[in-house]
Scaffold this motif. Structure first.
Motif, PDB file in Angstrom:
ATOM      1  N   ILE A  92     -90.805  26.634  85.003  1.00  0.00           N
ATOM      2  CA  ILE A  92     -89.299  26.004  86.071  1.00  0.00           C
ATOM      3  C   ILE A  92     -90.947  24.227  84.976  1.00  0.00           C
ATOM      4  CG2 ILE A  92     -90.047  27.032  87.578  1.00  0.00           C
ATOM      5  CD1 ILE A  92     -93.173  25.618  88.398  1.00  0.00           C
ATOM      6  N   ALA A  93     -89.897  23.478  85.638  1.00  0.00           N
ATOM      7  CA  ALA A  93     -89.923  21.987  85.174  1.00  0.00           C
ATOM      8  C   ALA A  93     -91.281  21.988  84.958  1.00  0.00           C
ATOM      9  CB  ALA A  93     -89.462  20.369  86.600  1.00  0.00           C
ATOM     10  N   GLY A  94     -92.404  21.498  83.799  1.00  0.00           N
ATOM     11  CA  GLY A  94     -93.180  21.212  83.432  1.00  0.00           C
ATOM     12  C   GLY A  94     -94.134  21.795  82.854  1.00  0.00           C
ATOM     13  N   GLU A  95     -93.391  23.364  82.171  1.00  0.00           N
ATOM     14  CA  GLU A  95     -93.953  23.888  81.436  1.00  0.00           C
ATOM     15  C   GLU A  95     -92.861  24.293  80.191  1.00  0.00           C
ATOM     16  OE1 GLU A  95     -93.967  27.297  85.528  1.00  0.00           O
ATOM     17  OE2 GLU A  95     -93.348  27.827  84.032  1.00  0.00           O
ATOM     18  N   TYR A  96     -93.763  24.640  79.071  1.00  0.00           N
ATOM     19  CA  TYR A  96     -93.546  24.882  78.026  1.00  0.00           C
ATOM     20  C   TYR A  96     -93.441  25.993  77.356  1.00  0.00           C
ATOM     21  CZ  TYR A  96     -96.707  20.333  78.036  1.00  0.00           C
ATOM     22  OH  TYR A  96     -97.210  19.175  78.571  1.00  0.00           O
ATOM     23  N   ARG A  97     -91.858  25.702  76.747  1.00  0.00           N
ATOM     24  CA  ARG A  97     -91.628  26.930  75.735  1.00  0.00           C
ATOM     25  C   ARG A  97     -91.580  26.560  74.582  1.00  0.00           C
ATOM     26  NH1 ARG A  97     -87.018  28.625  73.327  1.00  0.00           N
ATOM     27  NH2 ARG A  97     -86.501  30.991  73.998  1.00  0.00           N
ATOM     28  N   VAL A  98     -92.687  27.414  74.082  1.00  0.00           N
ATOM     29  CA  VAL A  98     -93.051  27.485  72.137  1.00  0.00           C
ATOM     30  C   VAL A  98     -91.483  28.945  71.684  1.00  0.00           C
ATOM     31  CG1 VAL A  98     -95.280  27.747  70.690  1.00  0.00           C
ATOM     32  CG2 VAL A  98     -94.774  26.328  72.788  1.00  0.00           C
ATOM     33  N   VAL A  99     -91.646  28.246  70.577  1.00  0.00           N
ATOM     34  CA  VAL A  99     -91.404  29.838  70.085  1.00  0.00           C
ATOM     35  C   VAL A  99     -92.279  29.974  68.228  1.00  0.00           C
ATOM     36  CG1 VAL A  99     -89.395  29.919  68.334  1.00  0.00           C
ATOM     37  CG2 VAL A  99     -88.776  29.014  70.210  1.00  0.00           C
ATOM     38  N   LYS A 100     -92.931  30.690  68.230  1.00  0.00           N
ATOM     39  CA  LYS A 100     -93.386  30.728  67.492  1.00  0.00           C
ATOM     40  C   LYS A 100     -92.429  31.611  66.074  1.00  0.00           C
ATOM     41  CE  LYS A 100     -95.389  35.289  69.927  1.00  0.00           C
ATOM     42  NZ  LYS A 100     -94.599  36.458  69.350  1.00  0.00           N
ATOM     43  N   PRO A 101     -92.973  31.262  65.124  1.00  0.00           N
ATOM     44  CA  PRO A 101     -92.773  32.198  64.154  1.00  0.00           C
ATOM     45  C   PRO A 101     -92.979  33.860  63.717  1.00  0.00           C
ATOM     46  CG  PRO A 101     -93.907  30.269  62.964  1.00  0.00           C
ATOM     47  CD  PRO A 101     -94.002  30.427  65.187  1.00  0.00           C
ATOM     48  N   ARG A 102     -94.365  34.093  63.521  1.00  0.00           N
ATOM     49  CA  ARG A 102     -94.992  34.582  63.938  1.00  0.00           C
ATOM     50  C   ARG A 102     -95.959  35.304  64.799  1.00  0.00           C
ATOM     51  NH1 ARG A 102     -91.616  34.717  60.182  1.00  0.00           N
ATOM     52  NH2 ARG A 102     -91.915  34.383  57.908  1.00  0.00           N
ATOM     53  N   PHE A 103     -96.895  36.811  64.781  1.00  0.00           N
ATOM     54  CA  PHE A 103     -97.657  36.954  65.744  1.00  0.00           C
ATOM     55  C   PHE A 103     -98.149  35.889  66.348  1.00  0.00           C
ATOM     56  CE2 PHE A 103     -97.335  40.254  61.773  1.00  0.00           C
ATOM     57  CZ  PHE A 103     -96.593  41.540  62.676  1.00  0.00           C
ATOM     58  N   SER A 104     -99.064  35.151  66.027  1.00  0.00           N
ATOM     59  CA  SER A 104     -99.718  33.882  67.237  1.00  0.00           C
ATOM     60  C   SER A 104     -98.851  32.778  67.428  1.00  0.00           C
ATOM     61  CB  SER A 104    -101.137  33.273  66.059  1.00  0.00           C
ATOM     62  OG  SER A 104    -102.000  32.574  66.673  1.00  0.00           O
ATOM     63  N   ALA A 105     -98.796  32.583  68.706  1.00  0.00           N
ATOM     64  CA  ALA A 105     -98.731  31.381  69.339  1.00  0.00           C
ATOM     65  C   ALA A 105     -98.962  30.181  68.476  1.00  0.00           C
ATOM     66  CB  ALA A 105     -99.168  31.152  70.775  1.00  0.00           C
ATOM     67  N   GLY A 108     -98.102  27.952  62.848  1.00  0.00           N
ATOM     68  CA  GLY A 108     -96.638  26.934  62.270  1.00  0.00           C
ATOM     69  C   GLY A 108     -96.138  26.269  63.774  1.00  0.00           C
ATOM     70  N   THR A 109     -96.724  26.445  65.106  1.00  0.00           N
ATOM     71  CA  THR A 109     -96.359  25.693  66.314  1.00  0.00           C
ATOM     72  C   THR A 109     -97.129  25.038  66.312  1.00  0.00           C
ATOM     73  OG1 THR A 109     -97.499  26.570  67.506  1.00  0.00           O
ATOM     74  CG2 THR A 109     -95.679  28.249  66.596  1.00  0.00           C
ATOM     75  N   GLU A 110     -96.410  23.987  67.686  1.00  0.00           N
ATOM     76  CA  GLU A 110     -97.069  22.648  68.211  1.00  0.00           C
ATOM     77  C   GLU A 110     -98.552  22.696  69.069  1.00  0.00           C
ATOM     78  OE1 GLU A 110     -94.099  23.901  68.394  1.00  0.00           O
ATOM     79  OE2 GLU A 110     -93.230  22.628  70.371  1.00  0.00           O
ATOM     80  N   LEU A 111     -98.504  24.184  69.398  1.00  0.00           N
ATOM     81  CA  LEU A 111     -99.226  24.976  70.921  1.00  0.00           C
ATOM     82  C   LEU A 111    -100.314  24.224  70.453  1.00  0.00           C
ATOM     83  CD1 LEU A 111     -99.488  26.657  72.764  1.00  0.00           C
ATOM     84  CD2 LEU A 111    -100.462  28.612  71.297  1.00  0.00           C
ATOM     85  N   GLU A 112    -101.130  24.111  69.673  1.00  0.00           N
ATOM     86  CA  GLU A 112    -102.532  23.515  69.599  1.00  0.00           C
ATOM     87  C   GLU A 112    -102.623  21.998  70.130  1.00  0.00           C
ATOM     88  OE1 GLU A 112    -106.708  22.149  68.950  1.00  0.00           O
ATOM     89  OE2 GLU A 112    -105.602  21.830  67.641  1.00  0.00           O
ATOM     90  N   LEU A 113    -101.944  21.184  68.940  1.00  0.00           N
ATOM     91  CA  LEU A 113    -101.732  19.892  69.123  1.00  0.00           C
ATOM     92  C   LEU A 113    -101.300  19.754  71.084  1.00  0.00           C
ATOM     93  CD1 LEU A 113    -101.334  16.851  68.577  1.00  0.00           C
ATOM     94  CD2 LEU A 113     -98.881  17.635  68.121  1.00  0.00           C
ATOM     95  N   ILE A 114    -100.504  20.988  71.739  1.00  0.00           N
ATOM     96  CA  ILE A 114    -100.894  20.296  72.992  1.00  0.00           C
ATOM     97  C   ILE A 114    -101.591  20.890  73.764  1.00  0.00           C
ATOM     98  CG2 ILE A 114     -98.689  20.523  75.055  1.00  0.00           C
ATOM     99  CD1 ILE A 114     -96.281  21.905  72.948  1.00  0.00           C
ATOM    100  N   LEU A 115    -101.774  21.836  72.991  1.00  0.00           N
ATOM    101  CA  LEU A 115    -103.875  21.746  74.809  1.00  0.00           C
ATOM    102  C   LEU A 115    -104.428  21.134  74.479  1.00  0.00           C
ATOM    103  CD1 LEU A 115    -103.593  25.515  73.480  1.00  0.00           C
ATOM    104  CD2 LEU A 115    -102.807  24.585  75.136  1.00  0.00           C
ATOM    105  N   ARG A 116    -104.686  19.780  73.107  1.00  0.00           N
ATOM    106  CA  ARG A 116    -105.360  18.742  72.711  1.00  0.00           C
ATOM    107  C   ARG A 116    -105.284  18.253  73.419  1.00  0.00           C
ATOM    108  NH1 ARG A 116    -110.653  21.343  70.816  1.00  0.00           N
ATOM    109  NH2 ARG A 116    -110.362  22.646  69.441  1.00  0.00           N
TER     110      ARG A 116
END
Length: 203
Positions: A92-105, A108-116
């Motif tokens: 839903i609006a406000g939730e994040y969709r992150v595409v991971k190129p390998r096993f871990s989320a 190679g993703t922006e996940l950790e940056l956004i979490l911080r």
């Protein structure tokens, strides 16, 4: 306390019966994952839908999966129905969709940056499947300094023995692996770190 929910690979190609890369047991976890998702939504905690996408020519898939992928049928290809998150768990609006190129989320993703940026202080993981994406994500979350919980009744594997082995390995490094009921009943459900009883197992 500000936990983030990471829902891993709950896409049509991995969940729906007859799909090209269906994971045994994934469909059965959908109602429980929905409960977890609604709990996080009600508390306005961050939600991340982590997904896989591969080019149809297999040029960007993991080397260990490339041969089978090219033999077909392909899966998680952008633009197909199979790559989409199942309807019951649609973002839903406000939730994040992150595409991971390998096993871990995190790889190679922006996940950790956004979490911080969001001030997240712990990670809660569920989805499919224990090996390799749940485990890799949980290990990396802990490595980045986030107390990490895997919701066991909202996570699937191809077999119970596979799930049990991965749960044991994750618990041995300090990842909490508990049911959703246990999670909700905790006085600080997302903030605790499991203490490793035998330090020899943590190295």
């Amino acid at each position: 306390m500000k936990p983030a929910l990471l829902i891993i690979d709950m896409q049509n190609d991995f969940v729906l019966p007859g799909a090209p890369a269906v994971i045994h047991g994934a469909l059965a976890t959908v109602p429980r994952i929905k409960e977890v998702l609604e709990w996080f939504r009600a508390k306005c905690y961050p939600v991340f839908h982590i997904v896989r996408e591969y080019r149809a020519d297999g040029s960007d898939i993991e080397i260990s999966r490339r041969e089978a992928f090219l033999a077909g049928p392909p899966y998680a290809v952008p633009g197909t129905k199979g790559v989409e998150i199942i309807d019951a768990l649609s973002p839903i609006a406000g939730e994040y969709r992150v595409v991971k190129p390998r096993f871990s989320a995190f790889f190679g993703t922006e996940l950790e940056l956004i979490l911080r940026r969001l001030g997240v202080d712990s990670a809660v993981v569920c989805g499919t499947q224990y090996p390799n994406c749940i485990r890799a994500t949980a290990f990396d979350a802990l490595s980045y300094g986030y107390p990490t919980t895997v919701i066991t009744d909202a996570t699937s594997a191809s077999a119970l023995t596979v799930a049990e082995s991965n749960i044991r390995d994750m618990e041995n490094i300090g990842i909490r692996c508990i049911s959703f009921d246990e999670f909700k009943e905790s006085s600080n459900p997302a903030g605790m770190v499991r203490v490793v009883a035998d330090k020899r197992l943590s190295s």
